[in-house]
Motif scaffolding. Structure first.
Motif, PDB file in Angstrom:
ATOM      1  N   ILE A   1       6.356 -12.818   9.898  1.00 26.82           N
ATOM      2  CA  ILE A   1       6.366 -11.536   9.178  1.00 26.82           C
ATOM      3  C   ILE A   1       5.100 -11.385   8.344  1.00 26.82           C
ATOM      4  CG2 ILE A   1       7.517 -10.254   7.329  1.00 26.82           C
ATOM      5  CD1 ILE A   1      10.166 -11.427   8.383  1.00 26.82           C
ATOM      6  N   LYS A   2       4.664 -12.465   7.721  1.00 28.80           N
ATOM      7  CA  LYS A   2       3.450 -12.437   6.915  1.00 28.80           C
ATOM      8  C   LYS A   2       2.233 -12.118   7.778  1.00 28.80           C
ATOM      9  CE  LYS A   2       0.588 -15.295   3.870  1.00 28.80           C
ATOM     10  NZ  LYS A   2       0.435 -16.629   3.226  1.00 28.80           N
ATOM     11  N   VAL A   3       2.132 -12.787   8.919  1.00 27.08           N
ATOM     12  CA  VAL A   3       1.007 -12.559   9.821  1.00 27.08           C
ATOM     13  C   VAL A   3       1.014 -11.111  10.329  1.00 27.08           C
ATOM     14  CG1 VAL A   3      -0.002 -13.164  12.054  1.00 27.08           C
ATOM     15  CG2 VAL A   3       0.847 -14.964  10.534  1.00 27.08           C
ATOM     16  N   ALA A   4       2.203 -10.643  10.724  1.00 28.71           N
ATOM     17  CA  ALA A   4       2.330  -9.278  11.240  1.00 28.71           C
ATOM     18  C   ALA A   4       1.981  -8.250  10.167  1.00 28.71           C
ATOM     19  CB  ALA A   4       3.742  -9.042  11.755  1.00 28.71           C
ATOM     20  N   SER A   5       2.461  -8.458   8.951  1.00 25.34           N
ATOM     21  CA  SER A   5       2.194  -7.523   7.860  1.00 25.34           C
ATOM     22  C   SER A   5       0.706  -7.454   7.537  1.00 25.34           C
ATOM     23  CB  SER A   5       2.985  -7.933   6.614  1.00 25.34           C
ATOM     24  OG  SER A   5       4.374  -7.860   6.844  1.00 25.34           O
ATOM     25  N   ASN A   6       0.056  -8.608   7.515  1.00 24.81           N
ATOM     26  CA  ASN A   6      -1.381  -8.626   7.243  1.00 24.81           C
ATOM     27  C   ASN A   6      -2.155  -7.883   8.329  1.00 24.81           C
ATOM     28  OD1 ASN A   6      -1.023 -10.114   4.913  1.00 24.81           O
ATOM     29  ND2 ASN A   6      -1.396 -12.089   5.897  1.00 24.81           N
ATOM     30  N   ALA A   7      -1.712  -8.068   9.571  1.00 21.89           N
ATOM     31  CA  ALA A   7      -2.387  -7.388  10.682  1.00 21.89           C
ATOM     32  C   ALA A   7      -2.185  -5.874  10.604  1.00 21.89           C
ATOM     33  CB  ALA A   7      -1.859  -7.919  12.015  1.00 21.89           C
ATOM     34  N   LEU A   8      -0.986  -5.451  10.233  1.00 21.98           N
ATOM     35  CA  LEU A   8      -0.680  -4.021  10.150  1.00 21.98           C
ATOM     36  C   LEU A   8      -1.433  -3.338   9.013  1.00 21.98           C
ATOM     37  CD1 LEU A   8       3.180  -4.210  10.707  1.00 21.98           C
ATOM     38  CD2 LEU A   8       1.496  -3.277  12.302  1.00 21.98           C
ATOM     39  N   ALA A   9      -1.729  -4.080   7.969  1.00 26.68           N
ATOM     40  CA  ALA A   9      -2.379  -3.503   6.792  1.00 26.68           C
ATOM     41  C   ALA A   9      -3.888  -3.391   6.947  1.00 26.68           C
ATOM     42  CB  ALA A   9      -2.052  -4.337   5.555  1.00 26.68           C
ATOM     43  N   GLU A  10      -4.435  -3.929   8.030  1.00 33.69           N
ATOM     44  CA  GLU A  10      -5.882  -3.880   8.220  1.00 33.69           C
ATOM     45  C   GLU A  10      -6.357  -2.476   8.566  1.00 33.69           C
ATOM     46  OE1 GLU A  10      -7.278  -6.647  11.071  1.00 33.69           O
ATOM     47  OE2 GLU A  10      -6.656  -8.423   9.937  1.00 33.69           O
TER      48      GLU A  10
END
Length: 310
Positions: free
Chosen positions: A58-67
């Motif tokens: 979830i952390k990895v996905a959230s960081n990717a989505l926020a880029e």
């Protein structure tokens, strides 16, 4: 139009050179873990390892989505695809922790959306999905947050009470929408302006207002019976090519589309916590921009004011 200056398909994104690419499969895994509550774990340590892996994903996905990058844009498209598939399977999130994680994903998605039209389009889709996924609060009433003294007894499957239970569940539903109302994107006029522009353009393209008045270029021009050397192919007419009667009918159809889209989006503004005054100002401003007749403007405003009194 000049008032959409700056809404480009290109530009506005920082370079992707400093960001690691995230495989699209991670978004499918995240959505599956958030809605699948029967992991193949047998021991406490296995459960902890599963939860740890879930949170890391979830952390990895959230960081990717926020880029705010092209890669981030691709990531947002990927998770929209997964969420859209998920809503046809299951829309209820089983645990409060998973619901919070889902809201975190939605929030990160919105944070990554820039001023590009594709991002506005994606944010509109996410806005719809936020009204689809929910968590049922078993302890508190949805309104007032009062503790419900009557708990469901396990194994008590009485058919006559099923309707009542369903009603209570609906009253206790907490949708993702209620958790993303705070996001800054909803306070940006540019977002709503571009959203209207996209919705109206898409609706007009589907309805084919001007296509109803398509004429052949070989039709007699200036009444002299000659084609003027034009190709015998069919071409769409412009507004100034229409007769007064045709113009009136076509304009009424366009006004109907604008009226419907303004009504829908102004209602969404209220649902997302923008407030009645801002929604009314939005309707007034865009009604003038799209030359909506005064009678239709008044109808929209009255509808919004009526909702504020309910």
């Amino acid at each position: 139009p000049s008032f959409f200056e700056g809404w480009g398909e290109e530009g506005g994104y920082e370079s992707d050179d400093y960001h690691d690419e995230v495989e699209p499969e991670i978004f499918a895994d995240v959505i599956k873990m958030l809605f699948d509550h029967s992991p193949t774990t047998t021991t406490s340590s296995d459960s902890q390892a599963y939860e740890s892996k879930k949170q890391e994903q979830i952390k990895v996905a959230s960081n990717a989505l926020a880029e705010k990058t092209k890669q981030g844009q691709s990531s947002r498209k990927s998770i929209l695809y997964e969420l859209n598939n998920q809503r046809s399977k299951k829309t209820r999130v089983g645990t409060e922790a998973d619901f919070r994680s889902l809201c975190r994903v939605f929030d990160a998605f919105l944070s990554g959306c820039g001023r590009e039209s594709v991002d506005v389009s994606n944010a509109k889709m996410l806005m719809i999905l936020s009204q689809t996924f929910y968590f049922v609060d078993e302890d508190c009433q949805k309104e007032g947050g009062k503790v419900d003294a009557e708990k469901k007894e396990e194994g008590d499957a009485i058919t006559s009470s099923s309707a009542t239970s369903t009603t209570k569940d609906r009253e206790r539903r907490i949708y993702v929408k209620s958790r993303i109302c705070h996001h800054d994107i909803w306070s940006e006029e540019d977002f709503w302006d571009q959203a209207v522009y996209q919705c109206v353009s898409e609706s007009l393209a589907k309805s084919g207002v001007l296509l109803n008045y398509v004429k052949s270029s070989t039709v007699v021009e200036h009444g002299n019976g000659s084609s003027g050397g034009s190709d015998p192919k069919t071409s769409g007419v412009k507004w100034h090519d229409l007769s007064p009667d045709e113009y009136a009918v076509a304009a009424a159809q366009v006004h109907a589309v604008v009226f419907a889209q303004l009504g829908t989006l102004s209602h969404s503004m209220i649902e997302l916590g923008c407030g009645i005054p801002r929604a009314c100002n939005f309707v007034r401003r865009l009604s003038i921009r799209y030359q909506l007749p005064l009678s239709l403007r008044i109808t929209l405003i009255q509808h919004l004011m009526k909702n504020s009194n309910n």
